[in-house]
Design an enzyme around this catalytic site. Structure first.
Site, PDB file in Angstrom:
ATOM      1  N   ASN A  11      63.157  54.172  58.710  1.00 36.40           N
ATOM      2  CA  ASN A  11      62.973  54.750  57.380  1.00 36.40           C
ATOM      3  C   ASN A  11      63.774  56.049  57.320  1.00 36.40           C
ATOM      4  O   ASN A  11      63.327  57.081  57.805  1.00 36.40           O
ATOM      5  CB  ASN A  11      61.485  55.016  57.121  1.00 36.40           C
ATOM      6  CG  ASN A  11      61.244  55.620  55.745  1.00 36.40           C
ATOM      7  OD1 ASN A  11      62.135  55.659  54.906  1.00 36.40           O
ATOM      8  ND2 ASN A  11      60.031  56.110  55.520  1.00 36.40           N
ATOM      9  N   LYS A  13      64.391  57.789  54.817  1.00 33.52           N
ATOM     10  CA  LYS A  13      63.903  58.671  53.750  1.00 33.52           C
ATOM     11  C   LYS A  13      65.097  59.178  52.933  1.00 33.52           C
ATOM     12  O   LYS A  13      66.047  58.432  52.721  1.00 33.52           O
ATOM     13  CB  LYS A  13      63.037  59.797  54.335  1.00 33.52           C
ATOM     14  CG  LYS A  13      61.878  59.248  55.172  1.00 33.52           C
ATOM     15  CD  LYS A  13      60.881  60.299  55.565  1.00 33.52           C
ATOM     16  CE  LYS A  13      59.773  59.662  56.392  1.00 33.52           C
ATOM     17  NZ  LYS A  13      58.726  60.638  56.751  1.00 33.52           N
ATOM     18  N   HIS A 102      53.954  54.027  51.254  1.00 32.01           N
ATOM     19  CA  HIS A 102      54.127  55.118  52.219  1.00 32.01           C
ATOM     20  C   HIS A 102      53.347  56.346  51.737  1.00 32.01           C
ATOM     21  O   HIS A 102      53.251  56.611  50.541  1.00 32.01           O
ATOM     22  CB  HIS A 102      55.609  55.457  52.368  1.00 32.01           C
ATOM     23  CG  HIS A 102      55.912  56.340  53.531  1.00 32.01           C
ATOM     24  ND1 HIS A 102      55.686  57.699  53.485  1.00 32.01           N
ATOM     25  CD2 HIS A 102      56.402  56.071  54.760  1.00 32.01           C
ATOM     26  CE1 HIS A 102      56.037  58.231  54.654  1.00 32.01           C
ATOM     27  NE2 HIS A 102      56.474  57.265  55.441  1.00 32.01           N
ATOM     28  N   GLU A 104      53.988  59.376  51.632  1.00 35.31           N
ATOM     29  CA  GLU A 104      54.735  60.321  50.794  1.00 35.31           C
ATOM     30  C   GLU A 104      54.804  59.827  49.356  1.00 35.31           C
ATOM     31  O   GLU A 104      54.779  60.634  48.420  1.00 35.31           O
ATOM     32  CB  GLU A 104      56.139  60.516  51.377  1.00 35.31           C
ATOM     33  CG  GLU A 104      56.103  61.288  52.690  1.00 35.31           C
ATOM     34  CD  GLU A 104      57.356  61.181  53.516  1.00 35.31           C
ATOM     35  OE1 GLU A 104      57.396  61.797  54.590  1.00 35.31           O
ATOM     36  OE2 GLU A 104      58.300  60.466  53.104  1.00 35.31           O
ATOM     37  N   GLU A 174      50.279  54.790  59.713  1.00 37.23           N
ATOM     38  CA  GLU A 174      50.935  56.090  59.786  1.00 37.23           C
ATOM     39  C   GLU A 174      49.922  57.192  59.497  1.00 37.23           C
ATOM     40  O   GLU A 174      49.638  57.487  58.331  1.00 37.23           O
ATOM     41  CB  GLU A 174      52.080  56.179  58.772  1.00 37.23           C
ATOM     42  CG  GLU A 174      53.283  55.332  59.113  1.00 37.23           C
ATOM     43  CD  GLU A 174      54.532  55.850  58.417  1.00 37.23           C
ATOM     44  OE1 GLU A 174      55.568  55.952  59.072  1.00 37.23           O
ATOM     45  OE2 GLU A 174      54.468  56.166  57.222  1.00 37.23           O
ATOM     46  N   GLY A 180      56.414  63.513  60.366  1.00 37.02           N
ATOM     47  CA  GLY A 180      57.332  64.641  60.231  1.00 37.02           C
ATOM     48  C   GLY A 180      56.821  65.935  60.821  1.00 37.02           C
ATOM     49  O   GLY A 180      57.390  66.998  60.579  1.00 37.02           O
ATOM     50  N   SER A 219      56.180  60.233  64.110  1.00 35.25           N
ATOM     51  CA  SER A 219      56.870  60.930  65.210  1.00 35.25           C
ATOM     52  C   SER A 219      57.075  60.027  66.429  1.00 35.25           C
ATOM     53  O   SER A 219      56.871  60.442  67.568  1.00 35.25           O
ATOM     54  CB  SER A 219      56.113  62.207  65.597  1.00 35.25           C
ATOM     55  OG  SER A 219      56.045  63.099  64.496  1.00 35.25           O
TER      56      SER A 219
END
Length: 260
Positions: A11, A13, A102, A104, A174, A180, A219
């Site tokens: 991903n 992003k 996701h 985010e 996740e 991140g 991560s």
């Protein structure tokens, strides 16, 4: 026990470049063989470039299973939705997978679990395999609500599509507190949650529960990948930061293949 082929999904992003795509494919040429499925999810503007690169290099990559995926899609089939991308468009540019829900997207863009479920439905209608993301916040984990949160996110989709739709889907766990941040769930924490997810689906359909692939995201990097990927219910990774380094990403694919 079903044999589940590992998946490593990149991903990017809102990062990466056409050059990164070139570098990743060059590194795969040096990896003699890989049993893992590889899914590259760049920003949509790079899909055409990557599709062309994969086509040109197909003879060099015959020992690898490399697919394109999208980071997002609309829950609408077509219409006046400025800035959105439909599943049909993604298929036209060679996508096989799409990331759905996701954290985010949920957190920054207000995607409710209901919308996530609609995207899941539309992805499958368009012939795409959804990678459904689920995960808890740090506050939820500290309050011992991890399983409650995950159950709610799974149920939002299950209630709309039923269990058999998950036979053509992937789940990615996740934890929000590990995305991140440089922090990662311990292999024991990841396994505990993956086992919960698998058991939740197995209770409804042992067939689906045993077959579905559950990825860990948060991560993931070469230094922790082997410990994660050898856990019985961890079937690969959804990789963020490490996917932006061609050497690290291809190394993760090697580790996943060796852990199968």
């Amino acid at each position: 026990m079903a044999t589940r082929r590992p998946i490593i999904a990149a991903n990017w992003k809102m990062a990466g470049s056409q050059q990164l795509g070139e570098e990743v494919l060059e590194k795969f040429k040096l990896l003699s063989n890989s049993s893992a499925e590889v899914v590259l999810c760049p920003p949509s503007v790079y899909l055409d470039s990557l599709q062309q690169k994969l086509s040109i290099r197909s003879s060099e990559l015959v020992n690898h299973r490399i697919y394109l995926g999208s980071q997002n899609m609309s829950h609408q089939e077509f219409g006046a939705y400025t800035g959105e991308i439909s599943g049909a468009m993604l298929k036209e540019f060679g996508c096989s997978y799409v990331i759905i829900g996701h954290s985010e997207r949920r957190r920054m863009y207000g995607e409710s679990s209901d919308i996530v479920a609609d995207k899941f439905i539309m992805a499958q209608k368009m012939g795409l395999t959804p990678i459904l993301c689920v995960g808890e916040s740090l506050a939820a984990r500290e309050a011992s609500r991890t399983f409650e949160v995950l159950n709610g996110e799974l149920n939002a989709v299950l209630d709309k599509v039923g269990i058999m739709a998950f036979d053509n889907a992937v789940i990615a766990y996740e934890p929000l507190w590990a995305i991140g941040t440089g922090k990662s769930a311990t292999p024991e924490q990841a396994q505990e949650v993956h086992a919960f997810i698998r058991q939740r689906l197995t209770e409804i359909s042992p067939y689906v529960g045993e077959r579905i692939r559950i990825l860990y995201g948060g991560s993931v990097k070469p230094s922790n990948a082997a410990d994660l990927f050898t856990r019985p219910d961890v079937d690969g990774g959804l990789v963020g930061g490490a996917s932006l380094n061609a050497s690290d990403f291809v190394n993760l694919c090697r580790i996943a293949s060796e852990s199968e």
